[in-house]
Design a protein around this motif. Structure first.
Motif, mmCIF file in Angstrom:
data_model
loop_
_atom_site.group_PDB
_atom_site.id
_atom_site.type_symbol
_atom_site.label_atom_id
_atom_site.label_comp_id
_atom_site.label_asym_id
_atom_site.label_seq_id
_atom_site.Cartn_x
_atom_site.Cartn_y
_atom_site.Cartn_z
ATOM 1 N N GLY A 1 85.476 -45.971 9.242
ATOM 2 C CA GLY A 1 86.400 -44.902 8.625
ATOM 3 C C GLY A 1 86.120 -43.340 8.888
ATOM 4 N N GLY A 2 86.897 -42.558 8.190
ATOM 5 C CA GLY A 2 86.935 -41.093 8.503
ATOM 6 C C GLY A 2 85.934 -40.388 7.397
ATOM 7 N N PHE A 3 86.099 -39.100 7.349
ATOM 8 C CA PHE A 3 85.195 -38.335 6.537
ATOM 9 C C PHE A 3 85.611 -37.395 5.589
ATOM 10 N N SER A 4 86.984 -37.841 5.412
ATOM 11 C CA SER A 4 87.555 -36.609 4.416
ATOM 12 C C SER A 4 86.927 -36.366 3.170
ATOM 13 N N ALA A 5 86.048 -37.199 2.548
ATOM 14 C CA ALA A 5 85.264 -36.849 1.279
ATOM 15 C C ALA A 5 83.927 -36.459 1.558
ATOM 16 N N ASP A 6 83.467 -36.100 3.085
ATOM 17 C CA ASP A 6 82.389 -35.524 3.181
ATOM 18 C C ASP A 6 82.357 -34.127 3.008
ATOM 19 N N ARG A 7 82.019 -33.512 1.912
ATOM 20 C CA ARG A 7 82.125 -32.037 1.832
ATOM 21 C C ARG A 7 81.255 -31.143 2.624
ATOM 22 N N ILE A 8 80.342 -31.829 3.241
ATOM 23 C CA ILE A 8 79.428 -30.937 4.165
ATOM 24 C C ILE A 8 80.054 -30.873 5.653
ATOM 25 N N TYR A 9 80.394 -32.039 6.021
ATOM 26 C CA TYR A 9 80.694 -32.311 7.556
ATOM 27 C C TYR A 9 82.169 -31.695 7.831
#
Length: 517
Positions: free
Chosen positions: A250-258
């Motif tokens: 999946g994606g990384f929309s919840a990844d605050r750093i990246y």
């Protein structure tokens, strides 16, 4: 086991740079993956799938149906990730309901719509595959037990030139995930390990992906930044994949750093429509072994989201298939419309951000009447009212007073919109000619929501070919033993994905990965 030459924190810091360095001969700097000769496998399978969303389950099902033993690993305690909280909308060009209602569509039209929304930077060969096999993906989901609201005119989602979207019976992605999970678990050669976090790929001496390192009994902690960087829970395991690995994380929309590295304008505390586990770690591991990064800095915002609920919620469906469709959205400062409410997602999100940058608390307001909701989502109206995401008013005066909108300007905006609907021409280019004169009912009652874009879909990821093989930046050829599907891949949708195309993309390329592995 061989100690990693590069920490996960360093990987996040450098992001996709590893593949770029590798192209220039600096491959040793990112040679972090453990080698087969240095590990002892705990279990052995033909195929390993990372992730239990639409793409992962489709890949697993197809691979198992072809006689392969399949292990699916899921880092969260629940199955499905973003797919389970998806709105259940599935864009299917040339579907039976289009033909039933005389709607002309084609693969070429679908591709043209996608290119327009994607600003022309889409990888067209991937779109061509999706357009060609969307019906196959739809029928496969039904074979697995998914049920849809069929017979009515398909839904018309923003950016599409014709109605082509079919919706699950329960109006959620869980309507596909639940039956598909049951379908997969009944296959004799397929098993799912929950709370099992993928940590790394295992390579043989020639660079082929031959397995994964993971942690069982893993406990995700959403309080931590990015890919749970400080979380060391779980027991280390090594799983062999004799035929290959499918990356469907999946994606990384919840990844605050990246996500902040890719788009510094996204606030650290910005809410997202995604589940908490939508992070970049698995994708970054693919970059470390040489996968080509594609368009990772394009992050799509959901323009129909609400600041009055956390996550995805019910607002997106009430807006997308209701107030945005047959109603209007106004700037609360002046009561005027400012966009085509059925434009593509990027266009609408950009229009709202222009307002919110000038006045951060001036959330635009969507409004309409009962006749503005598609029949399919009428059951959600009461839910929206109960949660407070949507409010109901007897008159426009009441609405304007509560939402603090200039009432005269608001009434003028509604009247102007209705006049355009009757004439079949809208000042912002909304396709009102298809509304058959159905206007906002001035007798009321009126319904409204507040809107605010939220990070929704990460457009970029690893590069795949039409066989779902991951392409290496070292050789410009497939990385042996590595396939990918779904939101972890990049290029398909370009700058912005059309609404309801995620299911189409994920199921189609998930199937293809399972077929080809």
């Amino acid at each position: 086991m061989k100690k990693e030459a590069l920490s996960r924190r360093d990987a996040l810091k450098f992001g996709a740079l590893g593949a770029g360095l590798a192209v220039f001969g600096a491959s040793n700097a990112f040679a972090a993956a453990p080698l087969e000769k240095d590990v002892k496998f705990d279990e052995e399978y033909d195929v390993i799938v990372i992730g239990t969303g639409f793409a992962g389950l489709a890949a697993a099902a197809k691979a198992a149906q072809r006689g392969n033993t399949v292990l699916i690993v899921e880092k969260m305690g629940r199955i499905g990730g973003n797919s389970a909280i998806n709105g259940g909308a599935f864009a299917v060009p040339n579907n039976p309901d289009q033909k039933k209602h005389g709607i002309e569509d084609s693969a070429e039209r679908f591709i043209a719509d996608s290119l327009k929304a994607g600003l022309g930077i889409n990888h067209v060969e991937l779109l061509e595959v999706i357009a060609a096999r969307a019906i196959d993906a739809f029928e496969f989901s039904r074979e697995c037990g998914a049920e849809y609201k069929l017979g009515d005119k398909p839904s018309w989602f923003g950016g599409h030139s014709v109605p082509r979207t079919l919706v699950t019976s329960d109006m959620t992605g869980a309507g596909i995930i639940k039956p598909m999970t049951e379908f997969v678990e009944k296959l004799p050669r397929c098993k799912i390990y929950r709370r099992t976090k993928f940590d790394d790929f295992v390579l043989d001496a020639g660079g082929r992906v031959v397995g994964i390192m993971a942690r069982t009994n893993y406990r995700f902690d959403s309080k931590l930044f990015s890919d749970d960087l400080e979380n060391t829970t779980g027991e280390k395991k090594v799983y062999k994949a004799k035929k290959g690995v499918v990356l469907a994380s999946g994606g990384f929309s919840a990844d605050r750093i990246y996500r902040k590295l890719q788009n510094p304008q996204i606030p650290d505390n910005s809410d997202t429509t995604n589940h908490a586990g939508a992070t970049a770690g698995a994708m970054l591991k693919a970059f470390q072994i040489g996968a080509f990064p594609v368009q990772v800095d394009w992050i799509q915002e959901g323009p129909w989201a609400s600041p009055d609920e956390r996550g995805f919620g019910v607002g997106p469906q009430l807006n997308q298939q209701g107030l945005f469709k047959y109603g209007i959205v106004v700037d609360v400062r002046n009561g005027k419309r400012f966009m085509n409410e059925l434009a593509d997602r990027k266009t609408r999100a950009d229009a709202q951000y222009k307002i919110l940058k000038e006045a951060p608390e001036a959330f635009p307001v969507a409004l309409g009447t009962y006749n503005t909701f598609d029949k399919q989502i009428l059951p959600l109206v009461e839910k929206g009212l109960a949660t407070g995401v949507m409010k109901k008013y007897n008159t426009l005066d009441e609405l304007a007073a509560d939402r603090k909108i200039p009432v005269a300007a608001l009434k003028e905006s509604v009247a102007k919109f209705n006049e355009g609907v009757k004439k079949g021409v809208d000042e912002f280019g909304k396709p009102v000619a298809s509304f058959n004169g159905e206007c906002i009912d001035m007798k009321g009652p009126f319904y409204s929501t507040r809107t605010a874009p939220k990070p929704h879909h990460t457009m970029g990821g690893v590069k795949i070919n039409t066989k779902a093989q991951v392409i290496s930046a070292l050789t410009n050829k497939p990385i042996p033993g590595l396939f990918a599907a779904g939101e972890v891949t990049g290029g398909t949708h370009g700058a912005s994905r059309l609404g309801s195309c995620a299911v189409t993309d994920c199921l189609t390329f998930g199937m293809i990965a399972g077929e080809n592995i």
